[in-house]
Structure formats: structure tokens, C-alpha cells
Design a protein around this motif. Structure first.
Motif: not given
Ligand code: AMP
Length: 423
Positions: A120-129, A258-260, A113-115, A307-312, A280-284
């Protein structure tokens, strides 16, 4: 007005949940292939975990956390997890895993969860593997993690991905590099964006990957991290590159990556799929050799990725590669009349207890509409029982693909259907 779902969240309806399930299945297979075990941590944690773990100067902590009262303790708050690494490390410490095994390999799949500003491709609830390796300082592990991601995308058939790698140094070499960056950016301070002005003394490396056009221009000619790495970080990075080459992983070096999140040391990496535009970042991921100690544990070198599952799924959709959900073979029992319905109910119950997917009508519908329903749920086999058949101890078996029919003994229906459905 009817109540709507919160902005930046999504309903995953049955029509698309199959894609998620197929993706999750592949993720679990991949994790098992690479020797990772699943971990599930709470959706919310003590806020201090993220303050300490992710870093107080990061965007995630400063702007994007969902924080709320605990309900018990006025001096404490909880936060919905914005990522899973800090929680994994907390679980590693709290359960004293470090005392039980020297190498820990965990993976997770879940909501974060991120506020953030939804788009498109950026959500407040998203799923990661994501996956974490705790207890390895070897650069080969870094190459292994990156290879794991790349193999995953290859197995999905995804093309046009860019793998970017960098080293962000360590507590030995980064302070001197930071100073050089501060000296470089200080005279341009007024021209930097507001975020970067704030970052200048706290986290000047972040200026290097600011997306603001002016900041991008101002950072041309900034000191390069690769010329400022200590021997250990330099050698580590060389080994990562060597092993990526052995694994035939195509990659580019991006010295501005450098990543966030603050906890990264040495290797940082990202996989980009540019057709997704701004998101465009789908995994990091990257190495975080200091995090376990920072959270109160013993020195434990570690590395992870998410990895952002929505983006995959978005990338798969763009390349027309959405995984086809596996359909199990189904049967349907058409019952006409009350006596037949009772018999059908007994048969359906018996078949279900054998894990066969079978359905029947319970609304006394006509034969035509029952067959229509059987078609709708993609039943491959239909059993038709009316009162006449019942009296003769028979049933009609219809193969929906070919419309062929045969008469079978009522007593054989369960064996026949279960062997067809499972066969
Ligand atoms: P991070 O935890 O920021 O390193 O992000 C890891 C991956 O999660 C990114 O590469 C994205 O694919 C995905 N991700 C991060 N934030 C979001 C978000 N707000 N919405 C969708 N996916 C995200």
C-alpha cells in the motif's frame, strides 16, 4: 489466463481519473504561483545518468532500476527514470540553460519507475510532482520550497502532516563527520543489518535512517550532524529555520533525516503523514549543490523536491478530502425517427464545434431509454425532437433538475443550448 498489468502498476480508470486531474490542476496552479515552468524529459535515459546522478551506493541504483538494452549499442543500457532530478539536470546541461538564465525554476509531473516491493502506497510505477530551482544558493530558496509544499497541502485541506528538516552538511564538513560515524559504528559492525554493513564505509549517514530495529538501537548515541557542520552549513541551516518561521511553517528538526539519494547537500526535508504507516513520506527533497558539476556542468547550486501523487491521494482519501472533479454542464438531444435524427446530428455537430458538451443517441433507442442515458451522463438540458416537432419547426427543451419543459423554435436550439451550457 488473460494478461494482467505488471505487479506494482495501476490502471487509473475514468471513475478515478478526475481526482488525478484535479490534483494536477492544483499542482500547475501552485507551480505558476511560485514562478515554475513545466519541463518534460524522456521516460528513459542513459543508465550512466542515474549511476552518476543518484549515486552507486543508493538502494534505488543498486536494487530498483529497470534497465534494458538500447537495441543499438552493446556497451550502453537505458533505464526507466526512477526519479526526475537527474534528468532535469541533464536537460539543463544539454540545452545549455545555464548560459541563458541565472535562475531556472522547473516543475514536472509524471511516472517514475522503481523495482521496489509493492505494498500500500508503494508501487513500481508511481507518479511524482516535483520542482527544481537551479542557480540559487540562498537558504531563503530552501525555505520557499518547503513553504510551497506546505501551502499546497494546506490548500488541499490536509491536516496532521509533519514537516521534518535537517542539514546533511557539505563536502567540507561531511567527510570528517563520516569518519566519526565510521569510528562509532565499526565496533558494532557485525550487529548491523546486511544493508548497513555494506553502507558502513560507503555511506555511513544512511545507517542513521535505517528502519531496522537493531540498527536503530545501535545508532543511539551516534555523533550528531548538527555538532559537526561547518560554519557555512550551520549559518545556512539557521537561515532556513528563520525563514520557515517567518512563513509560519510548522516544522521539526530530525537530525537522522538523511534521505535515500546521495546527491543531497545542506538542507534535506521530508513531509510525513503518519496514518499511511510504513509509506508515510508524501514529499521529500533537498539541496544538491554538487550535482550539476558532478554531471559535467558548471558549479550551480540547486534544490528540489518530489511529491508522491499516489500517497497524496491516499492521504486525501483518509481525510475524506478527495477533490471533486469539476463537471461541465452537458446537453443531450433526444431524437425520435430518422428525419429527427438527421436534424439532431447536424445540431450536435454545430454545438460541439462551439465546445459544448452534447450527446445524442445513434442506436434508434426509445424515448425512455434515451432519457435514461441523458440522466446517466448527468445532462442538465435535454432537447426532444420527434417528427411532429420537426414539421412544426419546434423542439422541447427539458430542464433535467426540475423536469420543467418548454417549447422553443428549432432554429433557436443552438443559441439556447450553447448559452445554457456555457452560462
Ligand atoms: P524520493 O524520490 O525517493 O525522494 O521520493 C519522493 C516521494 O515520492 C516520496 O516522498 C513518496 O511520496 C514518493 N515515492 C517514492 N517512491 C515511491 C514508490 N515506490 N511508490 C509510491 N510513491 C513513491
Amino acid at each position: 489466463m488473460a494478461i494482467q498489468r505488471p505487479r506494482g502498476t495501476q490502471d487509473i480508470l475514468p471513475s478515478t481519473v478526475g481526482y488525478w486531474q484535479a490534483l494536477e490542476k492544483k499542482m500547475r496552479q501552485l507551480a505558476a504561483t511560485y514562478g515554475f515552468q513545466e519541463i518534460r524529459t524522456p521516460i528513459f535515459e542513459d543508465t550512466r545518468l542515474f549511476l552518476r546522478g543518484i549515486g552507486e551506493t543508493t538502494d534505488v541504483v543498486q536494487k530498483e532500476m529497470y534497465t534494458f538494452p538500447t537495441g543499438d549499442d552493446k556497451d550502453k543500457t537505458f533505464t526507466l527514470r526512477p526519479e526526475n532530478t537527474a534528468s532535469a539536470v541533464r536537460a539543463y546541461l544539454e540545452n545549455k540553460i545555464y548560459g541563458q538564465e541565472t535562475l531556472t525554476k522547473w516543475f514536472y509531473i509524471g511516472s517514475m519507475f522503481r523495482h521496489d516491493k509493492p505494498q500500500a502506497g508503494r508501487y513500481r510505477e508511481f507518479h511524482q510532482f516535483g520542482a527544481e530551482v537551479l542557480g540559487s544558493q540562498s537558504a531563503v530558496t530552501d525555505a520557499e520550497m518547503i513553504t510551497m509544499i506546505v501551502q499546497f497541502f494546506q490548500s488541499l485541506g490536509l491536516a496532521d502532516l509533519n514537516v521534518e528538516v535537517n542539514s546533511v552538511g557539505c563536502p567540507h564538513c561531511r567527510p570528517a563527520y563520516r569518519e566519526k560515524l565510521i569510528t562509532f559504528f565499526e565496533p558494532k559492525k557485525e550487529e548491523l543489518c546486511e544493508d548497513c554493513q555494506n553502507r558502513l564505509y560507503k555511506n555511513p549517514l544512511r545507517i542513521l535512517d535505517c528502519k531496522n530495529e537493531t540498527c536503530k538501537k545501535l545508532s543511539i548515541g551516534a555523533p550528531e550532524i548538527h555538532e559537526n557542520l561547518c560554519e557555512d552549513c550551520h549559518d545556512h541551516f539557521e537561515t532556513v529555520k528563520k525563514y520557515l518561521t517567518i512563513a509560519k511553517v510548522p516544522f521539526v528538526i530530525n537530525p537522522r533525516l538523511v534521505r535515500g539519494l546521495d546527491y543531497y547537500t545542506k538542507t534535506a526535508f521530508e513531509v510525513q503523514y503518519t496514518p499511511l504507516g510504513a509509506q508515510s513520506a508524501i514529499a521529500g527533497g533537498g539541496r544538491y549543490d554538487g550535482l550539476v558539476e558532478q554531471l559535467g556542468g558548471p558549479h550551480t547550486p540547486a534544490i528540489g523536491f518530489a511529491m508522491g501523487m499516489e500517497r497524496v491521494l491516499l492521504a486525501l482519501e483518509k481525510q475524506d478530502l478527495l477533490p471533486k472533479p469539476e463537471e461541465e454542464k452537458k446537453a443531450y438531444i433526444v431524437a425520435l425517427g430518422e428525419a429527427a435524427r438527421q436534424k439532431a446530428f447536424a445540431m450536435v455537430t454545430a454545438l460541439r464545434s462551439m465546445n459544448c458538451q452534447v450527446a445524442m443517441d445513434v442506436e434508434n433507442k426509445s424515448m425512455k431509454s434515451q432519457l435514461k442515458h441523458a440522466n446517466k451522463i448527468h445532462a442538465k438540458y435535454v432537447i426532444i425532437v420527434g417528427d411532429d416537432e420537426l414539421q412544426r419547426g419546434e423542439a422541447v427543451l427539458r430542464f433535467m433538475d426540475t423536469s420543467e419543459q418548454e417549447t422553443i423554435a428549432l432554429a433557436d436550439v443552438i443559441d439556447k443550448i450553447s448559452s445554457l451550457v456555457k452560462g
